[in-house]
Write a protein that holds these residues in place. Structure first.
Motif, PDB file in Angstrom:
ATOM      1  N   ASP A  31       0.844  -1.200   0.000  1.00  0.00           N
ATOM      2  CA  ASP A  31       0.000   0.000   0.000  1.00  0.00           C
ATOM      3  C   ASP A  31       0.880   1.252   0.000  1.00  0.00           C
ATOM      4  OD1 ASP A  31      -1.848   1.947   0.368  1.00  0.00           O
ATOM      5  OD2 ASP A  31      -2.483   1.319   2.358  1.00  0.00           O
ATOM      6  N   GLU A  32       0.736   2.109  -1.017  1.00  0.00           N
ATOM      7  CA  GLU A  32       1.548   3.322  -1.106  1.00  0.00           C
ATOM      8  C   GLU A  32       1.290   4.272   0.057  1.00  0.00           C
ATOM      9  OE1 GLU A  32       4.058   4.174  -3.208  1.00  0.00           O
ATOM     10  OE2 GLU A  32       3.885   2.085  -3.829  1.00  0.00           O
ATOM     11  N   VAL A  33       0.088   4.282   0.566  1.00  0.00           N
ATOM     12  CA  VAL A  33      -0.231   5.135   1.718  1.00  0.00           C
ATOM     13  C   VAL A  33       0.507   4.631   2.956  1.00  0.00           C
ATOM     14  CG1 VAL A  33      -2.055   5.848   3.323  1.00  0.00           C
ATOM     15  CG2 VAL A  33      -2.453   5.925   0.855  1.00  0.00           C
ATOM     16  N   GLY A  34       0.493   3.305   3.160  1.00  0.00           N
ATOM     17  CA  GLY A  34       1.217   2.727   4.291  1.00  0.00           C
ATOM     18  C   GLY A  34       2.705   3.006   4.196  1.00  0.00           C
ATOM     19  N   LYS A  35       3.244   2.894   2.990  1.00  0.00           N
ATOM     20  CA  LYS A  35       4.659   3.182   2.771  1.00  0.00           C
ATOM     21  C   LYS A  35       4.951   4.662   3.071  1.00  0.00           C
ATOM     22  CE  LYS A  35       6.454   1.341  -0.907  1.00  0.00           C
ATOM     23  NZ  LYS A  35       6.891   1.119  -2.323  1.00  0.00           N
ATOM     24  N   ALA A  58      -3.754  13.581   7.952  1.00  0.00           N
ATOM     25  CA  ALA A  58      -4.972  13.118   7.280  1.00  0.00           C
ATOM     26  C   ALA A  58      -5.462  14.164   6.274  1.00  0.00           C
ATOM     27  CB  ALA A  58      -6.061  12.825   8.308  1.00  0.00           C
ATOM     28  N   ASN A  59      -5.852  13.676   5.105  1.00  0.00           N
ATOM     29  CA  ASN A  59      -6.421  14.511   4.028  1.00  0.00           C
ATOM     30  C   ASN A  59      -5.422  15.507   3.436  1.00  0.00           C
ATOM     31  OD1 ASN A  59      -9.126  13.399   4.337  1.00  0.00           O
ATOM     32  ND2 ASN A  59      -9.229  14.589   6.238  1.00  0.00           N
ATOM     33  N   LYS A  60      -4.137  15.240   3.588  1.00  0.00           N
ATOM     34  CA  LYS A  60      -3.109  16.107   3.005  1.00  0.00           C
ATOM     35  C   LYS A  60      -2.347  15.365   1.918  1.00  0.00           C
ATOM     36  CE  LYS A  60      -2.050  19.022   7.035  1.00  0.00           C
ATOM     37  NZ  LYS A  60      -0.964  19.429   7.976  1.00  0.00           N
ATOM     38  N   LYS A  61      -1.719  16.129   1.038  1.00  0.00           N
ATOM     39  CA  LYS A  61      -0.801  15.538   0.074  1.00  0.00           C
ATOM     40  C   LYS A  61       0.520  15.248   0.778  1.00  0.00           C
ATOM     41  CE  LYS A  61      -2.719  17.779  -4.034  1.00  0.00           C
ATOM     42  NZ  LYS A  61      -3.287  16.526  -4.576  1.00  0.00           N
ATOM     43  N   LEU A  62       1.236  14.251   0.298  1.00  0.00           N
ATOM     44  CA  LEU A  62       2.477  13.838   0.944  1.00  0.00           C
ATOM     45  C   LEU A  62       3.461  15.000   1.050  1.00  0.00           C
ATOM     46  CD1 LEU A  62       4.264  11.623   2.154  1.00  0.00           C
ATOM     47  CD2 LEU A  62       4.963  11.010  -0.171  1.00  0.00           C
ATOM     48  N   ILE A  78      -2.959  11.560   1.334  1.00  0.00           N
ATOM     49  CA  ILE A  78      -3.242  10.772   2.539  1.00  0.00           C
ATOM     50  C   ILE A  78      -4.750  10.781   2.774  1.00  0.00           C
ATOM     51  CG2 ILE A  78      -2.703  10.485   4.982  1.00  0.00           C
ATOM     52  CD1 ILE A  78      -0.235  10.339   3.215  1.00  0.00           C
ATOM     53  N   PRO A  79      -5.364   9.636   3.034  1.00  0.00           N
ATOM     54  CA  PRO A  79      -6.825   9.596   3.222  1.00  0.00           C
ATOM     55  C   PRO A  79      -7.262  10.148   4.576  1.00  0.00           C
ATOM     56  CG  PRO A  79      -5.885   7.421   3.554  1.00  0.00           C
ATOM     57  CD  PRO A  79      -4.760   8.303   3.081  1.00  0.00           C
ATOM     58  N   SER A  80      -8.533  10.047   4.875  1.00  0.00           N
ATOM     59  CA  SER A  80      -9.088  10.510   6.152  1.00  0.00           C
ATOM     60  C   SER A  80      -8.488   9.712   7.309  1.00  0.00           C
ATOM     61  CB  SER A  80     -10.606  10.343   6.159  1.00  0.00           C
ATOM     62  OG  SER A  80     -10.934   8.954   6.143  1.00  0.00           O
ATOM     63  N   PHE A  81      -8.665  10.231   8.518  1.00  0.00           N
ATOM     64  CA  PHE A  81      -8.074   9.561   9.679  1.00  0.00           C
ATOM     65  C   PHE A  81      -8.578   8.127   9.823  1.00  0.00           C
ATOM     66  CE2 PHE A  81      -8.431   8.174  14.069  1.00  0.00           C
ATOM     67  CZ  PHE A  81      -7.105   8.241  14.476  1.00  0.00           C
ATOM     68  N   ASN A  82      -9.868   7.919   9.713  1.00  0.00           N
ATOM     69  CA  ASN A  82     -10.423   6.576   9.911  1.00  0.00           C
ATOM     70  C   ASN A  82      -9.882   5.586   8.882  1.00  0.00           C
ATOM     71  OD1 ASN A  82     -11.926   7.378  12.105  1.00  0.00           O
ATOM     72  ND2 ASN A  82     -13.768   7.834  10.899  1.00  0.00           N
TER      73      ASN A  82
END
Length: 604
Positions: A31-35, A58-62, A78-82
């Motif tokens: 998962d690119e988000v996890g990375k 959360a909800n920001k660009k890298l 980056i997705p939402s906190f949940n």
């Protein structure tokens, strides 16, 4: 101009990228988000935080989550906190630190590198445990403390008396106070009280740097000669070391000689300048204590935090403003005739072990330095501007618009103050002049950095001199050398007649041949960080004349705590070369270090 000394980095060449790649492959995290979270956790730790709060990304660009100017960052949102929390818990690289040990830990809505989660866990467990383990306070103890205080030639304030009683009745005691509040005097008095109570008490004195340890030794030696009675004088310790040396630093080893399995042979450990101690080092010191040993932590919670990760001293002191004393704590207040106005705050046992010293003895009531320091500490911008605008004899702010003006102004100091330093025949006279003026700057490099300022100053009085070592040259040691017994931050002055560099010591001055020194820089100007623990009669603070704009690197450095630290190095005169707008920006920019210690010890 802002970018001219900021190093530009390439994303795939950063150590954080390679760390994230390695961990992702090892734990099959595709998962690119996890990375990205693994990358940011490593990055944020290197930036001085101990953990990454998921809510802040959360909800920001890298690329919006980093402070540095990094090229070629991938376009990842980056997705939402949940959603982010769900993905993290599915990644095998993250554990909870207890029954699932992994290279990273997800705990209390934050991500840690495992070792930093462990450091925080050691510190928070220690303070929570010792908050419940007071030492019996009785009428006899109070009477003995009063009797001992009457033997001193000086008098102690109610707060200073409270600090002594708190240290004598708690396994862990924390004392915070600004410059001139008598912290070192309180340390000496606590040592005296401990020895009167138990003459064979093994007491260790230490500080995070060699310079701070040396200053502590000098202050205790003076106190000993002026105040300590003959029956205790032979037992009274004046030797202080760095924390590394106390723990037994072993080159090439991962662990110190003294550790959890081989504890320090000390009944009491007293640590000065605690705001400079980072989380990893404090955790190792706490682990190395005997089960029944006491620790007394002394510092200034409003000063700069450690260079490395964490701000544990500020986190521990935080609750002193937000919680009240328990009934046991109120007994000590009563013994010192200090009223307890808890304002309806919730009582907390850890609050009983913390003493905040407020009264300063260094400055007069009409001191502009004291007024400015207080306005910075309390975030009172209006008052700070009033101090800078008013005609205080001890505070001056000189705004400028060009580097040419700044450099010509700096050069003037070489003809006056520093010319006197390098012309002295004997080290003691040169050292006496050094403390008269300190030129401070936030930066190491660049147009306003110490490298530039030192070069300007040296060029003025080395014309026609082609040798590295000239008479009166002032240097600062940049790395500890235990063989030579010189430490990071130590100031030395070269004497041409014997080719020795002289350093201050408790016995006076000791010389080391210049050829033996390897890690040093000129020290006519030093950074604000390096000035911690030092005092100068006259301080010149150099600040940029340009706007901070949106430069995150500058915002991380030009903080309220840095300004407060610089201002409080001055004893008699403070001159700020810089824009008032930048001073206001710094006051409004407190250091924000993400940490879990505060929540763990105060809210759980």
């Amino acid at each position: 101009m802002i970018q001219e000394f900021t190093e530009k980095k390439e994303f795939i060449k950063t150590i954080h990228y390679h760390f994230a790649e390695f961990i992702s492959k090892k734990y099959e995290c595709k998962d690119e988000v996890g990375k990205s979270v693994i990358f940011l956790t490593s990055y944020i730790t290197a930036a001085g935080h101990t953990c990454l709060s998921l809510e802040t990304i959360a909800n920001k660009k890298l690329n919006e989550c980093v402070y540095d100017d990094i090229d070629a960052m991938p376009e990842i949102t980056i997705p939402s906190f949940n959603e982010l929390e769900h993905r993290i818990t599915q990644c095998l690289a993250f554990g909870n630190g207890v029954d699932k040990v992994s290279p990273l830990v997800y705990s209390e809505r934050s991500c840690y590198l495992y070792r930093y989660w462990n450091y925080e866990n050691i510190i928070s467990t220690f303070f929570k445990r010792n908050a419940q383990q007071g030492i019996s306070a009785n009428t006899e103890l109070f009477a003995n403390v009063e009797k001992n205080l009457s033997l001193f030639k000086k008098t102690f304030s109610k707060e200073q008396k409270l600090a002594q009683l708190t240290a004598l009745t708690h396994r862990a005691c924390v004392i915070s106070g600004g410059p001139g509040t008598g912290k070192t005097t309180v340390i000496a008095a606590i040592v005296y009280q401990l020895l009167k109570q138990q003459p064979n008490c093994a007491i260790a004195l230490c500080a995070p740097t060699g310079k701070a340890a040396s200053r502590l030794m000098q202050a205790l030696s003076q106190f000993k000669e002026e105040n300590i009675s003959e029956d205790i004088k032979g037992l009274f310790p004046v030797d202080a070391s760095t924390i590394h040396r106390l723990l037994g630093y072993q080159k090439g080893e991962l662990e110190f000689y003294y550790n959890e399995d081989n504890p320090l042979p000390c009944d009491v450990v007293i640590v000065d300048e605690c705001s400079m101690v980072d989380v990893p080092l404090m955790s190792r010191l706490l682990k190395a204590l005997k089960q029944d040993a006491r620790i007394i932590l002394v510092g200034d919670k409003d000063q700069l935090s450690s260079v490395e990760a964490g701000a544990f001293f500020g986190d521990v002191c935080w609750g002193a403003l937000h919680y009240s004393y328990t009934n046991e704590g109120k007994k000590l207040l009563g013994q010192c005739s200090i009223p307890c106005d808890d304002g309806g705050k919730e009582a907390h046992s850890l609050r009983d072990s913390i003493v905040i010293l407020h009264k300063t003895y260094r400055f007069s009531e009409d001191s502009g330095i004291a007024a400015l320091a207080e306005s910075i500490r309390t975030n009172d911008v209006k008052k700070a501007i009033t101090v800078l605008d008013n005609s205080f004899n001890d505070v001056e702010c000189r705004e400028y618009d060009s580097l040419e003006w700044l450099y010509s102004e700096i050069a003037k100091y070489s003809h006056g103050h520093f010319a006197k330093v390098v012309s002295q025949s004997f080290p003691d006279a040169a050292f006496a002049h050094i403390v008269k003026k300190g030129i401070l700057t936030p930066f190491n490099r660049g147009p306003w950095g110490v490298e530039t300022v030192n070069q300007i100053l040296e060029q003025q009085f080395t014309k026609g001199i082609f040798e590295e070592w000239y008479h009166g040259r002032v240097i600062m040691i940049t790395a500890n050398d235990y063989n030579l017994q010189v430490f990071n931050g130590d100031i030395g002055i070269y004497n041409k007649s014997d080719s020795l560099v002289y350093f201050a010591s408790t016995e006076g001055y000791r010389g080391i041949h210049a050829s033996l020194l390897t890690n040093y820089v000129p020290a006519y100007s030093i950074t604000v960080h390096k000035s911690q623990g030092s005092e100068f009669e006259d301080v010149v603070l150099i600040l940029p004349h340009v706007s901070v704009e949106n430069n995150e690197n500058w915002k991380m450095l030009l903080t309220r705590e840095l300004l407060y630290t610089a201002v409080t190095r001055a004893q008699k005169k403070l001159t700020i070369l810089g824009k008032k707008d930048l001073i206001v920006a710094m006051i409004n920019n407190p250091t924000m270090r993400t940490s879990g210690i505060r929540n763990r010890i105060w809210n759980n």
